[in-house]
Each structure stands twice: as structure tokens, then as C-alpha cells.
Design a protein around this motif. Sequence first.
Motif, PDB file in Angstrom:
ATOM      1  N   ALA B 155       0.835  -1.205   0.000  1.00 28.96           N
ATOM      2  CA  ALA B 155       0.000   0.000   0.000  1.00 28.96           C
ATOM      3  C   ALA B 155       0.869   1.254   0.000  1.00 28.96           C
ATOM      4  CB  ALA B 155      -0.897  -0.021   1.225  1.00 28.96           C
ATOM      5  N   LEU B 156       0.402   2.285  -0.722  1.00 29.01           N
ATOM      6  CA  LEU B 156       1.069   3.580  -0.670  1.00 29.01           C
ATOM      7  C   LEU B 156       0.568   4.322   0.562  1.00 29.01           C
ATOM      8  CD1 LEU B 156       0.904   4.652  -4.426  1.00 29.01           C
ATOM      9  CD2 LEU B 156       2.943   4.044  -3.107  1.00 29.01           C
ATOM     10  N   PRO B 157       1.418   5.177   1.172  1.00 35.53           N
ATOM     11  CA  PRO B 157       1.016   5.870   2.396  1.00 35.53           C
ATOM     12  C   PRO B 157      -0.314   6.603   2.239  1.00 35.53           C
ATOM     13  CG  PRO B 157       3.346   6.208   2.009  1.00 35.53           C
ATOM     14  CD  PRO B 157       2.815   5.452   0.821  1.00 35.53           C
ATOM     15  N   GLY B 158      -0.559   7.156   1.053  1.00 36.20           N
ATOM     16  CA  GLY B 158      -1.803   7.894   0.841  1.00 36.20           C
ATOM     17  C   GLY B 158      -3.048   7.053   1.030  1.00 36.20           C
ATOM     18  N   THR B 159      -2.913   5.745   0.909  1.00 35.59           N
ATOM     19  CA  THR B 159      -4.087   4.880   1.038  1.00 35.59           C
ATOM     20  C   THR B 159      -4.199   4.278   2.438  1.00 35.59           C
ATOM     21  OG1 THR B 159      -2.941   2.872   0.370  1.00 35.59           O
ATOM     22  CG2 THR B 159      -3.784   4.250  -1.397  1.00 35.59           C
ATOM     23  N   LEU B 160      -3.286   4.687   3.325  1.00 35.24           N
ATOM     24  CA  LEU B 160      -3.307   4.129   4.685  1.00 35.24           C
ATOM     25  C   LEU B 160      -3.923   5.136   5.646  1.00 35.24           C
ATOM     26  CD1 LEU B 160       0.309   2.661   4.816  1.00 35.24           C
ATOM     27  CD2 LEU B 160      -1.810   1.365   4.603  1.00 35.24           C
ATOM     28  N   SER B 161      -4.508   4.621   6.735  1.00 38.20           N
ATOM     29  CA  SER B 161      -5.008   5.510   7.792  1.00 38.20           C
ATOM     30  C   SER B 161      -3.813   6.062   8.559  1.00 38.20           C
ATOM     31  CB  SER B 161      -5.915   4.732   8.738  1.00 38.20           C
ATOM     32  OG  SER B 161      -5.125   3.911   9.588  1.00 38.20           O
ATOM     33  N   GLY B 162      -4.073   7.137   9.353  1.00 37.86           N
ATOM     34  CA  GLY B 162      -2.986   7.740  10.111  1.00 37.86           C
ATOM     35  C   GLY B 162      -2.292   6.726  11.004  1.00 37.86           C
ATOM     36  N   GLY B 163      -3.097   5.899  11.682  1.00 39.11           N
ATOM     37  CA  GLY B 163      -2.507   4.902  12.577  1.00 39.11           C
ATOM     38  C   GLY B 163      -1.665   3.903  11.815  1.00 39.11           C
ATOM     39  N   GLU B 164      -2.164   3.487  10.653  1.00 38.95           N
ATOM     40  CA  GLU B 164      -1.398   2.542   9.841  1.00 38.95           C
ATOM     41  C   GLU B 164      -0.090   3.172   9.361  1.00 38.95           C
ATOM     42  OE1 GLU B 164      -4.823  -0.300   7.856  1.00 38.95           O
ATOM     43  OE2 GLU B 164      -4.528   1.709   7.058  1.00 38.95           O
ATOM     44  N   ARG B 165      -0.167   4.455   9.000  1.00 37.87           N
ATOM     45  CA  ARG B 165       1.058   5.142   8.569  1.00 37.87           C
ATOM     46  C   ARG B 165       2.080   5.159   9.707  1.00 37.87           C
ATOM     47  NH1 ARG B 165      -1.111  10.526   5.484  1.00 37.87           N
ATOM     48  NH2 ARG B 165      -3.057   9.519   4.880  1.00 37.87           N
ATOM     49  N   GLN B 166       1.582   5.466  10.905  1.00 41.22           N
ATOM     50  CA  GLN B 166       2.525   5.532  12.009  1.00 41.22           C
ATOM     51  C   GLN B 166       3.093   4.146  12.301  1.00 41.22           C
ATOM     52  OE1 GLN B 166       4.595   7.373  12.992  1.00 41.22           O
ATOM     53  NE2 GLN B 166       3.763   8.741  14.558  1.00 41.22           N
ATOM     54  N   ARG B 167       2.301   3.116  12.059  1.00 42.29           N
ATOM     55  CA  ARG B 167       2.824   1.767  12.288  1.00 42.29           C
ATOM     56  C   ARG B 167       3.867   1.407  11.228  1.00 42.29           C
ATOM     57  NH1 ARG B 167      -2.997  -0.334  12.793  1.00 42.29           N
ATOM     58  NH2 ARG B 167      -2.245  -2.426  12.365  1.00 42.29           N
ATOM     59  N   VAL B 168       3.669   1.893   9.999  1.00 40.97           N
ATOM     60  CA  VAL B 168       4.718   1.711   8.988  1.00 40.97           C
ATOM     61  C   VAL B 168       6.000   2.379   9.477  1.00 40.97           C
ATOM     62  CG1 VAL B 168       5.471   2.238   6.641  1.00 40.97           C
ATOM     63  CG2 VAL B 168       3.108   1.529   7.059  1.00 40.97           C
ATOM     64  N   ALA B 169       5.846   3.596  10.015  1.00 39.45           N
ATOM     65  CA  ALA B 169       7.020   4.323  10.511  1.00 39.45           C
ATOM     66  C   ALA B 169       7.677   3.553  11.656  1.00 39.45           C
ATOM     67  CB  ALA B 169       6.617   5.723  10.956  1.00 39.45           C
ATOM     68  N   ILE B 170       6.859   2.935  12.492  1.00 35.70           N
ATOM     69  CA  ILE B 170       7.420   2.146  13.605  1.00 35.70           C
ATOM     70  C   ILE B 170       8.166   0.934  13.043  1.00 35.70           C
ATOM     71  CG2 ILE B 170       6.836   0.749  15.617  1.00 35.70           C
ATOM     72  CD1 ILE B 170       4.448   2.675  16.065  1.00 35.70           C
TER      73      ILE B 170
END
Lengths: 415, 246
Positions: B155-170
Amino acid sequence: MARSVLPGPASRLGLRDLVAEALSGTLQRPGRTALTMLGTVLGIGAFVAVLGLTATASGQIGERFDLTRATTVTAGDHPSGDGLPPGVEPPTSFPPDTDARLARIDGVRAGGLWWPVPGAPPLAATPTGPDAGQGLALLAATPGAVAAMEPTMVAGVPLDPYVQESRQPVALLSSAAAERLGVSRLDAQPAVFVAGIPYTVIGVYSEVRRQPGALPGVIVPASTALERFGSPPPGGERGTQALVATRVGAAGAVARQLPLALRPDAPEAFTVVPPPDPHGLRDGVASDLTGLFLALAAICLLVGAVGIANTTLVAVLERTEEIGLRRSLGARSRHVAGQFLTESTALGTLGGLIGTGLGVVTVLAVAAARDWTAVLQPAATLPAPLIGSVVGLLAGLYPALRAARTDPLKALRSG
Amino acid sequence: MTAPTSATATGSGPGGGPLVIRLAGVGRTFAGPPPVTALHPSDLEIRRGEYVAVTGPSGSGKSTLLHLLGLLDTPSTGSYELDGIDTAGLGDRDRSTLRGQRIGFVFQSFHLLAHRTAEENVLLAQLYNRTPRARRRAAAREALARVGLAHRTRALPGTLSGGERQRVAIARALVNGPSLLLCDEPTGNLDSANAEAVLTRFDDLHAQGHTLVVITHDPAVAARAERSVRIGDGRLREPGRPAVDG
Ligand SMILES: Nc1ncnc2c1ncn2[C@@H]1O[C@H](COP(=O)(O)OP(=O)(O)OP(=O)(O)O)[C@@H](O)[C@H]1O
Ligand SMILES: [Mg+2]
């Protein structure tokens, strides 16, 4: 810089990773990338095309400009019809002693007059045989003209002044004509029949060095032809023309002297065609075309470099957040600089490759349209994409420096 | 809870594993005009496996502290040891190396590259630290699986929820197995449901023995940590321990 005091290996960015990152950065914005490359594409394309076309044109000159051409002068007749009643054709402007007058010009090795025998009389092997002359040119020529043609004799001799003066019914045949007319040996004094009248074959040639028009099939003495078939039309393709063989380097001077030597009273009657001057042609191509277009190519390249520099700088400013992130992930400032430098170099290289392709296509297209042999010098064509790389590299220096100096803290805050 | 103790040269004090962070009199003053002392000289020790929250009002110096800990900034005074390595006088090369190999950052605004998939964003963290290419993809997938995103690797970040984005960052911060996870307002941009998902991950990581420093002004977030450090006006205070002032 302080030496590493850490136990493990230091941060590094492998070449493959560097290139992959740079390409991904470049391909992220294909439209911008294409526009950015335009200047480089045009510059490199012009560079390759100009050098290729110059080489192609020069090669063409070299191909056409052989020694025979350099020592050949031809002259045509523009007889004046002044003072003659309408319908009466003016006489030829060439004087009767043209051969001798030509021979007296300094630098002339041989020269004389020739014309296609008027009326296309039938050629045959026997007095009443069928016409075998289809496709064989029947020429009248003075001994000087035959000498200027420099025929390669396979049997017999060319025309000499005696047969001309005594208006002998003799003929020279090309090998093809001899075969067609059944002439194999000359010791039996064979004859060919022109309009039913026999001409003794005195010589057979395989080729001529200087062609008067197409390869002549049958040559008869000019005096004999005049007597039997009458005068040719005064000018034009079927009229009398002079063919002159000169010494090497003398063609230009011979061409200038020829009209006065033939007719001191009416030199303007002749159109003289000297051989092309090879140096003039080459220098012309080199100075005008090459100089101008190479300058344009250089300007395009400069514009291309500015374009790449500008785009890369914009990318650095746009991507400060990314720079900060990469630094937080362990990138050294030189890794960041290297990435943007590689991006600009990739832009330049890509532009160089496309430009080279376009330049080559241009050269091939022009050569095909002109029926030339395309000449692409590897020494000028192969390094062309590298010039694009160098342009991209230079253009990326300042933006890369800016990227390296980006403070990761500020960069991360900007996100 | 903490990893087995093994005393190192820097020593392991009472109550746990080796020191990951040791600040002694570390302060940061930004040259003016006027000069701002964002952090007064402070001491702080954090051991392996600890989960520490840093709280304080806006402008109190939390981010300043985190940048110092993350080697993105250098202290004006004092000494900072990371994993027993004195960071004073280290050059760009060594500081970058330490960042890349021993520290994982999680930012309030995620800092994901928009054109890259979740997996590619995680792969980015392995670019500079000599991870062999062949191992990177598997490591990235594993890190994403650990934050519960095994199904969103492409998934591209634009298609992720904020929480999911932060989990990608984690996942990106975790993938290199760092000694220290530094998180600056990790839930600052998230609604409570998404924040809870992220905090659950932190609990898991803590349980697995990771060392976490989480900056937050949200008391609920701070309450999840086992230890809390307060900053007020550039001064570090720890409830139950004497305040250090310079
Ligand atoms: N580069 C700088 N130059 C000057 N002053 C700075 C700089 N960076 C931070 N400061 C100041 O240092 C103080 C602490 O800033 P810091 O960013 O650490 O606060 P914070 O606790 O993270 O606040 P917030 O919760 O709003 O993020 C602030 O007064 C800030 O203005
Ligand atoms: Mg802050």
C-alpha cells in the motif's frame, strides 16, 4: 574529520542502491524529468547531427571527388542566333581546329569534340541485317575527344588524326557492341553497317575513363559523321560538346582559358563545367554549417545544464523532509549529496542518450533523403551520451552541496 | 521485564540492564539573539528495556532532548554516552552510523515517502547500514508483520489511515533492531482509536525488551510507560528522583 571510534562498520551507500534511489527520484516525476532533459536532448542531438551530417557530406564529396573528376573539363555550346532569319539554325561555335586549339592550352593532355550521331541510324552486322543498335549510343568524336575519354583498348587502336582528316569509314566498338554485332577478331577487318554502309572496325574498348554522357557503344570519326549524317543541332544535349582531359591540378586554369582559346572573338558562346573544388566545398561545410550549429548545440547544452541544475535544486528544496529522514536513517551528508548528484547525472545521461538517438536518426534520415551514405564517426557519436552525463554532473554540483548542507533537524521539523 | 543484566564498563546501576543512555550535565543553548536555553544541564540514565515517557508543556524542550538523544543535534554542555560510547567529538560519519544502526525514530508527522509502498518505506531504513540486499525484503516484511501490517505491504502511504502510517514508521524504526526507539509525539496526529493501536504496539515492543523513549504531552500516553520524566522550562525532573540543575 575524526577517525571512526566505533567498533562496527560505518554507514555506507552501495553503488546499486545509490543508482536505484536516484532513478526512483528521477522517475517519480516523469513529466518534469522529460521537460528538464529537453535542453540536453536538443544540445546533444544537435551535436551528433551536425558532426554526423558534416562527416556524411564530406564523405560524399570524397566519394564523388575522384581523380578523374578533378581532371575533367567539359564545355557546351550556346551559339548566337543574332542576325539569322528565323528557322535557320546558327552554326556551332566550336572552330574546326578545336582539337589543336585545346591541345595548345597549358595543362591539357587531350581534348576534342563529340556529339551523338543525329537521326539514330540503324546499326547492323550485315548490310541488310536487323537493327542491333538498341541501347547502344552511336557517337561522333574527334581523335582528341577519344584520347580524352582514355578508352581501355582490348583490341586494335583508337582514332588517329589520319582517319579524321581522310574521313575514313571506320568505327570503334565497346566490348558490348562488339559482342552484339558479332565482331570477335580484328585481323579479318570486320565491318559493321551504319544505315547500310560498312564501317571497318579498327578497335574495341572495354571501358572509358571519362564518359561523354553514357558509355558510348560505337564511335565514328567526327569528319565522317559530318559528311554522312550532317551537322548535329548547335546546342543542348544532342549538340556538340567538348571533352578535355587535364593534368592534375590544372582543371581550374584550363576551364578559365578554354573559351578564349577556342573563340577569342566570342568566348561567351561556351558554358564550361570545371570539376568541383574539393577544398572549397569542404571548407564551406566545415566553417558555415559546423561552426553555426555547434555553437547552437553548445547553447542548447548550456540551457540544458541550467535546466537540470534548476530542477535538481527545486527537488532538493522540495525534498528537505526526505533529506532529514534519510539522515535520521543513517545517511551521511555525502550520501545525500551523492544521491542528488546521481539524479542530475542520470537526467543528463538520459538526455544524452535520447539526444544521441535523435541525432543519429536525423543523420540517417537526411542521408536517406539525399541518397548519401551516412557516415557516423564512432569517436564523435559514442561519447555523446557521456557529454550528457558530464553536463548533468556539473549541473548537480551546487544542488548536491545544498542537499549535503541541509540541517537534518530543520528538515525534519518542516514535515 | 528487562533483559538479563550484564555489567559493562559504563556500569549497570541498581535495577536492571546495561545503560543505553547516559546524559551527564547535558544542556543545549541556541545561539541568539537572544540565546535560548532550551535544555538546562541535566542528567538522565535509561537502561535497556526501559519504557520512558517524556512529558512537558509546549516549548519546554522535549523535542530538543529527543534530538540530542537521537544524535541529530549536539549538546552545548555535558556528555552523552549511547550504549557506552561517548558521543562527544564524533564526526558526521560516526554519528550517522550510530543513527542508522542503533536508533529508530518515530516522528509525529510519520515522514513516509509518498511515492513508495509501505514495504519500500521500510526498506529505506536498510539502505545505509550495510544490510545485505538479499535479506532486506524479508526483514521489511517481518517488521511490518510485527506492527500488524503484513497485509498492507504494497500500500502507498496515501491509502493508509494515520494509525497505519505511524505503524509503517514504527516498522521502519524497528527493522534494523535498534538499541533505542525515539518517538516524538507518535500519537500527536492520530485519533484515539489509531493512537490506541500504536500504543498497543509500544506495549508489545516493551514486552519484547525494546528500549523506548516516547515524548508526549498527553498524560494518557505517558501513563502507559513504566517511567515518566517531566520537562518544565528546559529543566528535567523525575518524580521520585532529585531534580538535577546546572
Ligand atoms: N533552532 C532553535 N533556535 C532557537 N530556539 C529554539 C530552536 N529550537 C528550539 N528552540 C526553542 O527551544 C525551546 C524548546 O523547544 P522544543 O522544540 O524542544 O519544545 P517542545 O517541548 O518540543 O515543544 P512542543 O511540545 O511544542 O513540541 C522553545 O522555546 C523553542 O523556541
Ligand atoms: Mg516538540
